[in-house]
Design a protein around this motif. Sequence first.
Motif, PDB file in Angstrom:
ATOM      1  N   CYS A 181      63.768 -57.497 -39.326  1.00 16.90           N
ATOM      2  CA  CYS A 181      63.123 -58.073 -38.143  1.00 16.90           C
ATOM      3  C   CYS A 181      64.205 -58.649 -37.239  1.00 16.90           C
ATOM      4  O   CYS A 181      65.214 -59.175 -37.710  1.00 16.90           O
ATOM      5  N   ILE A 182      64.010 -58.582 -35.938  1.00 23.20           N
ATOM      6  CA  ILE A 182      64.997 -59.097 -34.982  1.00 23.20           C
ATOM      7  C   ILE A 182      64.879 -60.615 -34.928  1.00 23.20           C
ATOM      8  O   ILE A 182      63.826 -61.142 -34.565  1.00 23.20           O
ATOM      9  N   PRO A 183      65.936 -61.354 -35.294  1.00 22.83           N
ATOM     10  CA  PRO A 183      65.839 -62.821 -35.286  1.00 22.83           C
ATOM     11  C   PRO A 183      65.822 -63.368 -33.859  1.00 22.83           C
ATOM     12  O   PRO A 183      66.631 -62.982 -33.025  1.00 22.83           O
ATOM     13  N   THR A 201      75.203 -60.655 -30.838  1.00 26.65           N
ATOM     14  CA  THR A 201      74.385 -60.383 -29.648  1.00 26.65           C
ATOM     15  C   THR A 201      73.696 -59.030 -29.740  1.00 26.65           C
ATOM     16  O   THR A 201      72.717 -58.787 -29.031  1.00 26.65           O
ATOM     17  N   THR A 202      74.192 -58.128 -30.584  1.00 18.39           N
ATOM     18  CA  THR A 202      73.555 -56.821 -30.761  1.00 18.39           C
ATOM     19  C   THR A 202      72.443 -56.858 -31.790  1.00 18.39           C
ATOM     20  O   THR A 202      71.780 -55.842 -32.030  1.00 18.39           O
ATOM     21  N   THR A 203      72.250 -58.021 -32.420  1.00 14.25           N
ATOM     22  CA  THR A 203      71.288 -58.121 -33.513  1.00 14.25           C
ATOM     23  C   THR A 203      70.246 -59.203 -33.274  1.00 14.25           C
ATOM     24  O   THR A 203      69.112 -59.070 -33.729  1.00 14.25           O
ATOM     25  N   THR A 204      70.625 -60.262 -32.595  1.00 15.71           N
ATOM     26  CA  THR A 204      69.740 -61.412 -32.457  1.00 15.71           C
ATOM     27  C   THR A 204      69.458 -61.724 -30.990  1.00 15.71           C
ATOM     28  O   THR A 204      70.146 -61.238 -30.088  1.00 15.71           O
ATOM     29  N   ILE A 205      68.428 -62.545 -30.786  1.00 16.32           N
ATOM     30  CA  ILE A 205      68.084 -63.055 -29.459  1.00 16.32           C
ATOM     31  C   ILE A 205      68.217 -64.572 -29.512  1.00 16.32           C
ATOM     32  O   ILE A 205      67.623 -65.231 -30.374  1.00 16.32           O
TER      33      ILE A 205
END
Length: 573
Positions: A181-183, A201-205
């Motif tokens: 899931c995108i954190p 930054t390529t994985t989380t918001i």
Amino acid sequence: MYVLGAAFLGHIDDAWKLIDDAWKLIDDAWKLIGDAWKLIDDARKLIDDARKLIDVALKLIDDSFKLIDDAWKLIDDACKLIGDACKLIDDALMVMVATVLVSELDYDSGDDDGDGGSSGSGRTGGNDSGGDESMAAAVVVVVMVLWYDYEVLMRNSTFCLVPRGRRLGSFRFLEVLQAGCIPVLLANGWELPFSEVIDWTTTTIYADERLLLQVPEMVRSVNASQMLYMRQQTQVIWNQYFSSVQKIVFATLEIVADRVRRQRARPLSVWNSTPGALAVNLSFSDYLPHFPFYLTPLGLSPSPRYTAVISVSHGGSGPIHTTPLYKLIKNIARSKFVERVIVVWTSSQPAPAESRLPSGTVPLRLTVPPDHSPSARHHPSPLIQTDAIFSLDEDVTLTTDELDFAFTVWSTFPDRIVGYPARSHHWDHAKGGWRYSSRWTNSYSLVLTGAAIYHRYWHHYYTHASPAPLLSSVAATANCDDILLNLLVSSITRRPPIKLTQRKQYKDPNSEARWIWTDPGHFQQRSACLNTFASTMGYMPLLHSNLRLDPVLFKDKVSVHRKKYRQIEKIGS
């Protein structure tokens, strides 16, 4: 007479006195008996009173036990009520989040000007449409909250909120990564782990925890292709650096090592792409094109030739020119892609002179390693200068066409093990363990190194990066080196090997070493190896595949002159 009469009367008086005394004694005895009966009656009364007291005490004990049971029931009910309260709190929080989302949806789809128009979404028709969609969104969120389990809900979610915990960080972050899931981070000032090398930054918001109402808008701004990429990155980062304590420790040590050797530090692109920095062993090379899994992404091709490494563990008897080894070397020497032939002699029989082996114009080197372990065939050697290693057993019956075809296929898949003998594994529910199988099925998960081609980096990784218990197990059993190599390659590439053609039998049926692979105990030992390897590694990395590659026009009813590998069709299955 008078005297006698007087004496007689005196005796009578004494007798009466004695009689009176006797009656007095009798009276005293009756009194004593009466007193004894009174005492007996008193004792009986006391006993009755004691019995009554005992009965009362027993009743009190029973009542106390009943009270204790009632107290435990009340405690259980209280615990259940606490659990229900916690669930209600969780549901309430999720409904609050749903309410925020619904309010945002309603805001986007509502009528700001009161003229029946739409704002933001391009819808028309006033507030009815927006209200219906908001209500639908609310229903969907609430149903998901109430229906799914926590872990199931995360695995089925695209974005997951990660608020701060008791401290700035939170274990929920790793849970979200593991679930793919995108954190969505709600912890201002949180420095994520390994941020020195991992591009989060390529994985989380990142969201400001003071501006929660902006979260829905941030989430909606991510398009479908970005979502897919970010979810894939969560799995890359999790699998390579956080899926075990061992990987966390290794990643930490490698980051420290990169700080020390800055001139040879791995680029950030290596850390943030598969198979990850831990798979790049700098003791092998610091030049990315030297690694098999970077050739295709960099648009490069491996070297155009291969080195044949033949393992001789038996040696055979009789003249050397009658052995399967002699015939195999002749077939290899006719290959147009062979660079060199290396014979690794681990047999207890004396090795023949190199000049007696028919290599023709192809350079041949016979080596006798000090260690006769099956792992000797996988040791790195300065004699191997090509990217490709064609690993062969001494009694293999591959033709020149099969050798050339295998190398051609491997050049397209340089990170895989490509070969002919395929095997599989499966979970045995009855025995509660992994089982090795050589049955001919529609899927496979291993390609044995008795007739397989792969990149030379895997020799280096096998020797220098394999866990010591695994190499010790291979040395102790004198078996399973090919299984271990398959596990190591699959653990890094996360891809299965590739099987070629329909050939089932690749060994010489007259070989003197055939008893090894026909012994039932051989398969039991290999099943034991599978369980040992999987237990040490913490999981089973092998993957199944249904792919089999044949030459173009294989078995097609066309002219044989149109076919490149003509001899392969003459080989029976």
